[in-house]
Each structure stands twice: as C-alpha cells, then as structure tokens.
Design a protein around this motif. Sequence first.
Motif, mmCIF file in Angstrom:
data_model
loop_
_atom_site.group_PDB
_atom_site.id
_atom_site.type_symbol
_atom_site.label_atom_id
_atom_site.label_comp_id
_atom_site.label_asym_id
_atom_site.label_seq_id
_atom_site.Cartn_x
_atom_site.Cartn_y
_atom_site.Cartn_z
ATOM 1 N N VAL A 37 30.215 -12.786 -1.862
ATOM 2 C CA VAL A 37 30.254 -11.510 -1.144
ATOM 3 C C VAL A 37 28.817 -11.026 -1.022
ATOM 4 O O VAL A 37 28.138 -10.830 -2.031
ATOM 5 C CB VAL A 37 31.112 -10.468 -1.880
ATOM 6 N N GLY A 38 28.361 -10.823 0.220
ATOM 7 C CA GLY A 38 26.930 -10.648 0.471
ATOM 8 C C GLY A 38 26.412 -9.238 0.488
ATOM 9 O O GLY A 38 25.532 -8.917 1.279
ATOM 10 N N GLY A 39 26.958 -8.363 -0.347
ATOM 11 C CA GLY A 39 26.425 -7.015 -0.444
ATOM 12 C C GLY A 39 26.749 -6.192 0.784
ATOM 13 O O GLY A 39 27.745 -6.408 1.477
ATOM 14 N N SER A 40 25.882 -5.217 1.086
ATOM 15 C CA SER A 40 25.999 -4.403 2.294
ATOM 16 C C SER A 40 24.600 -4.111 2.802
ATOM 17 O O SER A 40 23.649 -4.021 2.015
ATOM 18 C CB SER A 40 26.748 -3.102 2.018
ATOM 19 N N ILE A 41 24.476 -3.938 4.103
ATOM 20 C CA ILE A 41 23.172 -3.603 4.669
ATOM 21 C C ILE A 41 22.759 -2.208 4.219
ATOM 22 O O ILE A 41 21.608 -1.977 3.830
ATOM 23 C CB ILE A 41 23.205 -3.702 6.197
ATOM 24 N N THR A 42 23.695 -1.244 4.226
ATOM 25 C CA THR A 42 23.375 0.122 3.783
ATOM 26 C C THR A 42 24.511 0.794 3.025
ATOM 27 O O THR A 42 24.271 1.701 2.232
ATOM 28 C CB THR A 42 23.054 1.038 4.989
ATOM 29 N N SER A 43 25.755 0.404 3.256
ATOM 30 C CA SER A 43 26.905 1.182 2.798
ATOM 31 C C SER A 43 27.022 1.175 1.276
ATOM 32 O O SER A 43 26.722 0.180 0.615
ATOM 33 C CB SER A 43 28.182 0.638 3.432
ATOM 34 N N LEU A 44 27.505 2.293 0.726
ATOM 35 C CA LEU A 44 27.467 2.540 -0.717
ATOM 36 C C LEU A 44 28.810 2.240 -1.379
ATOM 37 O O LEU A 44 29.868 2.365 -0.770
ATOM 38 C CB LEU A 44 27.083 3.997 -0.983
ATOM 39 N N TYR A 45 28.737 1.867 -2.662
ATOM 40 C CA TYR A 45 29.943 1.692 -3.475
ATOM 41 C C TYR A 45 29.587 2.039 -4.916
ATOM 42 O O TYR A 45 29.217 1.182 -5.714
ATOM 43 C CB TYR A 45 30.464 0.261 -3.377
ATOM 44 N N HIS A 46 29.707 3.307 -5.245
ATOM 45 C CA HIS A 46 29.415 3.757 -6.598
ATOM 46 C C HIS A 46 30.718 3.718 -7.410
ATOM 47 O O HIS A 46 31.557 4.614 -7.317
ATOM 48 C CB HIS A 46 28.831 5.173 -6.589
ATOM 49 N N HIS A 47 30.865 2.672 -8.184
ATOM 50 C CA HIS A 47 32.083 2.491 -8.976
ATOM 51 C C HIS A 47 31.652 1.963 -10.337
ATOM 52 O O HIS A 47 31.293 0.784 -10.483
ATOM 53 C CB HIS A 47 33.022 1.518 -8.273
ATOM 54 N N ALA A 48 31.688 2.820 -11.326
ATOM 55 C CA ALA A 48 31.101 2.515 -12.637
ATOM 56 C C ALA A 48 31.752 1.312 -13.308
ATOM 57 O O ALA A 48 31.116 0.642 -14.135
ATOM 58 C CB ALA A 48 31.207 3.741 -13.546
ATOM 59 N N GLN A 49 32.993 1.007 -12.967
ATOM 60 C CA GLN A 49 33.716 -0.053 -13.668
ATOM 61 C C GLN A 49 33.690 -1.392 -12.937
ATOM 62 O O GLN A 49 34.298 -2.359 -13.410
ATOM 63 C CB GLN A 49 35.165 0.387 -13.892
ATOM 64 N N PHE A 50 32.992 -1.480 -11.815
ATOM 65 C CA PHE A 50 33.059 -2.698 -11.011
ATOM 66 C C PHE A 50 32.575 -3.922 -11.787
ATOM 67 O O PHE A 50 33.223 -4.966 -11.796
ATOM 68 C CB PHE A 50 32.239 -2.524 -9.732
ATOM 69 N N ARG A 51 31.437 -3.803 -12.467
ATOM 70 C CA ARG A 51 30.914 -4.958 -13.199
ATOM 71 C C ARG A 51 31.855 -5.356 -14.334
ATOM 72 O O ARG A 51 32.086 -6.543 -14.578
ATOM 73 C CB ARG A 51 29.519 -4.664 -13.741
ATOM 74 N N GLU A 52 32.384 -4.356 -15.042
ATOM 75 C CA GLU A 52 33.313 -4.663 -16.132
ATOM 76 C C GLU A 52 34.571 -5.335 -15.600
ATOM 77 O O GLU A 52 35.072 -6.306 -16.180
ATOM 78 C CB GLU A 52 33.690 -3.381 -16.883
#
Length: 520
Positions: A444-459
């Motif tokens: 999954v190649g990230g995003s050019i600008t769009s945000l995803y603030h989700h504290a548990q994503f890495r866990e």
Amino acid sequence: MFHPTRRGLLKTSLLTPALLTMSARATVLTTGDYPFTLGVASGEPWPDGMVLWTRLAPRPLEPHGGMPPKRVAVRWDVAEDERFTRIARSGTAFADPAAAHSVHVEVSGLRPGRRYFYRFIAGGESSPGGRTRTAPARDADVAALRFCFGSCQKYESGHYAAWTHVVAADPDLIVFLGDYIYETPPTDDGVRRHVNPEPFDLAGYRLRYASYKLDPLLQAAHATAPWISTWDDHEVANDYAGGLDEKNGDPVAFLRRRAAAYQAYWEHLPLRAAAHPSGPSARLYHTLDWGGLAQFQIIDDRQYRGARACQPPGLLPAHQQYLVNVLDCPDRHDPARTMLGAAQEPWLLEQLGTTRARWNLLAQQTLMAPFAQIDDKHPERGLALHAADRWEGYPAARDRIFRRWAEAKTPNPIVLSGDIHAFAAADIRHPDRPADAPIAVEFVGGSITSLYHHAQFREEAQRNQGFRYAENEVRGFGKVELTRDSAAVQFRGLADALDPSSNVSTIAHFEVEAGRAGIV
C-alpha cells in the motif's frame, strides 16, 4: 534535460493548410488566450502507441473553461526528440464542448519500447511538451521496469511535493490507484481550499478537476511519463458502494450524480475511448502488458460491488450513515456477495489463469490483505471489527482471488493498493492454509497528501498475520524496480506534505524474489 512544464509558444503561421481548411467542420481557436492551462498527459501505453490528452481551457475556473460552444481543431505531434525535429506521427483531433473540450488521441504506428515526446497546437499556441513511451512488444524479453504508484491527493490536505520526487525518479510508468480528486465541501482548516462547493453535477465536477489540474507539480507528473489509472470513491462520493452513497439516499439521484462524476473523470484523464462512460456506467477494468516481464490487471472495486455487510436492520431507506466498522456476522461471509461484480470477477479470474507474464501486478483501490481492527470501545474483544468499505467487508470475494492465484499458479502476484492513507506491506497467505508459505504480497503506497490519524494502526498491523510494515503518519508514494529476478519496492516518505518543496527519503525498502512469494 527534459522540462515538462515549459510553455512553447507558436504563432498561427505554424498551423498547416490542412488544419486551416477544417474550419468548415470545426472552429480554429483564435481567441488569443492560452488554451493549455491544464497541461498535457499520456497514458495506457501499448506496443505501438498510447493515449495523448489535453483540455482546452483558457479560463479553467469559468463555465466551460472559457471556451465557445463549438468544436475546435487541435493539431498533435509525436516526435523522437524534445525539439520536435524528427516527427514520428501527427494529426488533427477535435475538442468537443460535449467533452469539456478535452482531447483524447489514440496514437498508433510507433516503435515498441521507445521514448517519445508530444505536444498539441491550437490557436497559434503550443502546449507544454510531454514525454511518454510505448510499451515493449508483446512477450518481449524485457530486462527491467521502473514505475511509481500513488493515490489519495486531497487538495486541501497538503501540497504535491510527492509528484516532484516522482518526476525525479524518472519512471517508465506511473500507476494511480484512486482518489484523484476529493468531492468534499471546502473547509478552512487545510493548507489550501477547494474552489467550489461539493459537486453534484457535471459543471461542479469539471470545476473540481480543473482546480486540481492547475497544480504545476501534478501537471509535471503527467507530462513526465504515461499513467495508468483507476478510481476509488472520492471521484464520486465518499465510501459509495455500487448504487448507494454513504447515507443510503435516493439511488436514482445518486446514479445521476455518478454519471456526472464518471463523465468528468473521463474528460480529465488519458483514458482510451473504451473507457468512455455511458450514463452511470464505464468500464475501467483491463490489462496492460509490459512485454513478457509484467502484466498489470487494473480493476474497479467501486462500481459493481454489493451492499455493505453486517449493517443494522432498518438502515434502509432511513438515509442513515452506514456502519463503517462492523462486528463479524454471517452476512459478511456470504459467497454471493461481490466486490467486483458478475462480469468483472470472472474476467479477472480468467486473466490470472492465462497470463504469461513473469510478474503479475493487481492494481486496485484498497487494502486487500485480511486486516481486523481493535474495538476501542470494548478492548477486551481485541481484533473484533471489520471495515465494511474494504475487502475486509467482502472476504468470500477476496478469497476467490487468493485461491485462484494458488490453483492457477499465477506467476509472482503482487497487489498494489491505495485508499487507506497509509503505507503497508504484507504477505498474503492461502485462506484455507494460513500456516503455509505466502502466495502473494501486497504494498500500500501511502497517500500523496490525504491524512489518516489513527493511533492504533501500527498496533493493529502487528497483530494481523502477515503484516511486515505499517506507517500512517507519513505521506508519499511507492517506487518499484522490477527485473526478471526481483521486485525492489521503496516507500518514499515526505518530510512535510504541507511544504510544496519538501524533501523525501526512503522510509522502508522491501524485496520480493521471483519464484518465491513473500517479502524478503
């Protein structure tokens, strides 16, 4: 050195007599306004040609782009050199007001596996020069392919520094995986503001595309290499599923909106005539071969998908927001539920069984590897929630693809994904034999600008089987170096997506060896 944003000005004396004699059928543009404000693009390369694109819009933020309601003759040239001294092909196309004066030229007769330069001429003005290439001959023994892939470029959330670094990478091909625009209403808390209200009709979507395409960094990326593209949800409406918007409103009104959105999408991207919409329908799914080295299977997981699983009873037709994350239920596993539809799914399964390419790249919208989420309201449940809008909401349809890779022995399958505004890398295992070695990988190649603030994503990624990397606070893109023996994948992360001059660095690097599924 090639300068993709350079404006070349030509006087009307450069218009050929043949072009001038066409005025009986079309207007020759003589307004004096520069018509190529939205740049140029190429896409969908094949062994002897590609699609060339531009749109005449001297005043792009005005109705109809500031153009008269008449067809306009546009000359196009393809050359072997940047100075256009060795013209390989040329001709005349017509910019029609019914298509927002966009031009889609399907060039043929070029040599395979070659770099070319192109331009358009109208009203005595020349467009910026673009650089493109043809695909290698079918089944050719190709040594290498370099491509970049990205998605999710919300205008308000950041600047397009990522595209500057894509241009610097000098890719053979750029793969865009959806959310080219965002249909969302304008807000005042971003680094820049959408210029028009949330679009619902064709005029609104055209204006939204024009405002995005005025960005010079995005224009440079289009002019540096051919693109292959698919859409996700925001080209129409957030999280839409088939004929349903996210609030399950009037399906007739939504399909009318979808028809307008699909038309504007086609008008602003270098797509083949075969992708032209008919009302609210358009076929984007197709394959693209890069000699014998690679085949891209480009799919559409929005237009044909079924309703979301595990929704509360009575949700329809109450016009309520659908439930985004759901607890498991039998409906989620119903084999009749589809992500790709009754025609596209068997088409894809057939391609996966007949491809002869050494690498097979599934270019699609959203996270495909199984990924359950933490129920933060009931942490004792652990990974109990499933995203209804992703493949996680359609596991039977997903597993049919996984099984097909295994039974057909599809050579070296790799999934390329977008949508979730994060970087991720995962091994994919057989759904019936999860303890066995991987059968494919996903990036999954990230995003050019769009945000995803989700504290548990890495866990959550650490707790889901197969995930090797996850990062949701850095913006950027993926870069792939493909050879006969390996696929080297870099995640390129921006220092600051709010800065149009941001530096970039490699935040993760992976390799996949041919004949050995799984990330090394």
